[in-house]
Design a protein around this motif. Structure first.
Motif, mmCIF file in Angstrom:
data_model
loop_
_atom_site.group_PDB
_atom_site.id
_atom_site.type_symbol
_atom_site.label_atom_id
_atom_site.label_comp_id
_atom_site.label_asym_id
_atom_site.label_seq_id
_atom_site.Cartn_x
_atom_site.Cartn_y
_atom_site.Cartn_z
ATOM 1 N N CYS A 156 0.824 -1.213 0.000
ATOM 2 C CA CYS A 156 0.000 0.000 0.000
ATOM 3 C C CYS A 156 0.856 1.260 0.000
ATOM 4 N N THR A 157 1.918 1.292 0.824
ATOM 5 C CA THR A 157 2.787 2.470 0.793
ATOM 6 C C THR A 157 3.508 2.572 -0.543
ATOM 7 N N SER B 137 2.170 1.731 -3.321
ATOM 8 C CA SER B 137 1.211 1.971 -4.391
ATOM 9 C C SER B 137 0.512 3.316 -4.306
ATOM 10 N N LEU B 138 0.116 3.744 -3.097
ATOM 11 C CA LEU B 138 -0.734 4.925 -2.983
ATOM 12 C C LEU B 138 -0.041 6.214 -3.406
ATOM 13 N N TRP C 108 0.503 9.919 -7.605
ATOM 14 C CA TRP C 108 0.615 11.338 -7.273
ATOM 15 C C TRP C 108 2.023 11.858 -7.540
ATOM 16 N N SER D 200 7.896 3.690 -4.014
ATOM 17 C CA SER D 200 6.918 4.565 -4.659
ATOM 18 C C SER D 200 7.571 5.780 -5.304
ATOM 19 N N GLY E 33 1.740 1.444 -9.134
ATOM 20 C CA GLY E 33 1.045 1.524 -7.852
ATOM 21 C C GLY E 33 -0.119 0.564 -7.773
ATOM 22 N N GLY F 63 -0.557 -2.253 -5.033
ATOM 23 C CA GLY F 63 -1.731 -2.217 -4.171
ATOM 24 C C GLY F 63 -2.580 -3.457 -4.285
#
Length: 384
Positions: free
Chosen positions: A48-49, A51-52, A56, A105, A334, A338
């Motif tokens: 999750c870290t 991917s999120l 952005w 990321s 991401g 995720g």
């Protein structure tokens, strides 16, 4: 080519370090008395870290490139590895996994952009070369874990910091090239026209690609995260032997990834995507019922066939939105992380209640979603 090989090499180092994490799950499970659900949560935290933030970061750097973000992000990975080697609780393991994910990321969208800038127009080849570096790293990770960590204790994880420091040094040189060439190359790429599709059709195509990534990576996460446990439970092999089988699977993934991009440049990416996901379905359906020998054979075939899709998917999506290559790379890398994390956590919970073999039986139907590739528009004229 020097820049392409540099980012591919760092991708190898980055993903090698990341691949050590699932490879040492048996060690962590024993030392911290973890359940399969907790192992899934470690994977979920990392994924999750990882991917999120990626879309952005890609969106921001499409407008305001930050070349030296590459070595800076790798320094975050360095801190994560140091914490993983010294963690004394499950919470610290989660924090270490999160830091490694944050480093990932920042690396993937910018490194993917550098690969495209250095491609000379052979976008599929460049993306495959970049991606195969990561796959090779993922393949070598379990071997590295078996050689220096498993059986020697958690503290040996600190040796991985040498690999991360090497990655920082290489990325510093890549960032200098990136900064020096960014303006002229970006001006050339900015005039690249899109595929001539309406906004609605572009969004529809991106949705289909996301669903294909969903089917591919939930299945792949069940293999990469729990394959060693599956082999140990079903066939009573040792941890070291299970990691060798995992290496064979991950090496096949690397080979398939390298082939996917150049083949897509030649015959069209839609055909590669169609074949790679749906074509793996018969082998995936047979895997849960095979003996040890055929399990190894089928996993290698699945790795070869299914892995050829991702480079083609990323380049296909970048061709749909050619002026936002960083955002698209971040979105799909991401999404890959995720979905893999959510899938790993869900599979871990199922394994705790129904057994690890049941996980492989239900996951075997996921590649059938490859039929969705028929809905993709044609965006390129294949070279023959």
């Amino acid at each position: 080519m020097q820049i392409l090989f540099s980012v591919a090499f760092v991708h190898l180092l980055n993903d090698c370090v990341q691949a050590v994490l699932p490879a040492i799950y048996p060690l962590l499970k024993q030392e911290f008395a973890l359940s399969f659900t907790q192992i899934g949560l470690i994977t979920l935290t990392f994924q999750c870290t990882a991917s999120l933030l990626q879309p952005w970061i890609g969106l921001y750097t499409d407008k305001r490139p930050i070349p030296f973000l590459l070595p800076a992000g790798m320094c975050v990975t360095l801190f994560g590895v140091a914490l993983l080697a010294t963690a004394g609780s499950f919470a610290m393991l989660l924090l270490a996994a999160g830091l490694i994910g944050i480093g990932s990321s920042t690396f993937h969208p910018e490194a993917s952009r550098v690969a495209r800038l250095a491609s000379g127009g052979r976008f599929g080849f460049a993306q495959s070369l970049f991606q195969v570096g990561g796959n090779l790293g993922s393949a070598f990770g379990p071997l590295l874990a078996a050689a220096i960590i498993v059986g020697s204790g958690q503290g040996r994880i600190a040796w991985l910091m040498l690999l991360v420091l090497l990655a920082v040094a290489v990325l510093f040189k890549v960032s200098r090239w990136y900064a020096g060439h960014l303006r002229s190359v970006t001006r050339k790429l900015a005039v690249h026209a899109g595929p001539g599709l309406s906004r609605g059709r572009v969004l529809w195509a991106l949705t289909v690609l996301a669903l294909l990534v969903f089917s591919k990576y939930i299945y792949m996460s069940s293999l990469s995260s729990y394959y060693t446990f599956f082999l140990i439970e079903k066939f009573r092999v040792s941890v070291e032997s299970a990691q060798m089988y995992l290496f064979l699977f991950l090496a096949a993934v690397a080979a398939g990834t390298f082939a996917g991009g150049p083949i897509g440049d030649r015959i069209g990416r839609k055909r590669v995507i169609w074949f790679s996901i749906l074509g793996a379905a018969p082998f995936a359906l047979a895997l849960p019922y095979a003996d040890l020998f055929w399990t190894a054979v089928l996993s290698v075939v699945i790795g070869l066939v299914m892995s050829s899709a991702f480079s083609a998917i990323v380049v296909f999506a970048q061709e749909l939105v050619p002026n936002n290559v960083g955002m698209i790379a971040g979105l799909f890398f991401g999404l890959m992380f995720g979905i893999s994390g959510i899938g790993a956590a869900a599979m871990g919970a199922i394994a705790d209640t129904a057994g690890i073999e049941y996980v492989y039986r239900i996951a075997s139907y996921l590649p059938l979603l490859g039929i969705l590739a028929v809905l993709l528009p044609r965006t390129e004229t294949p070279r023959r």
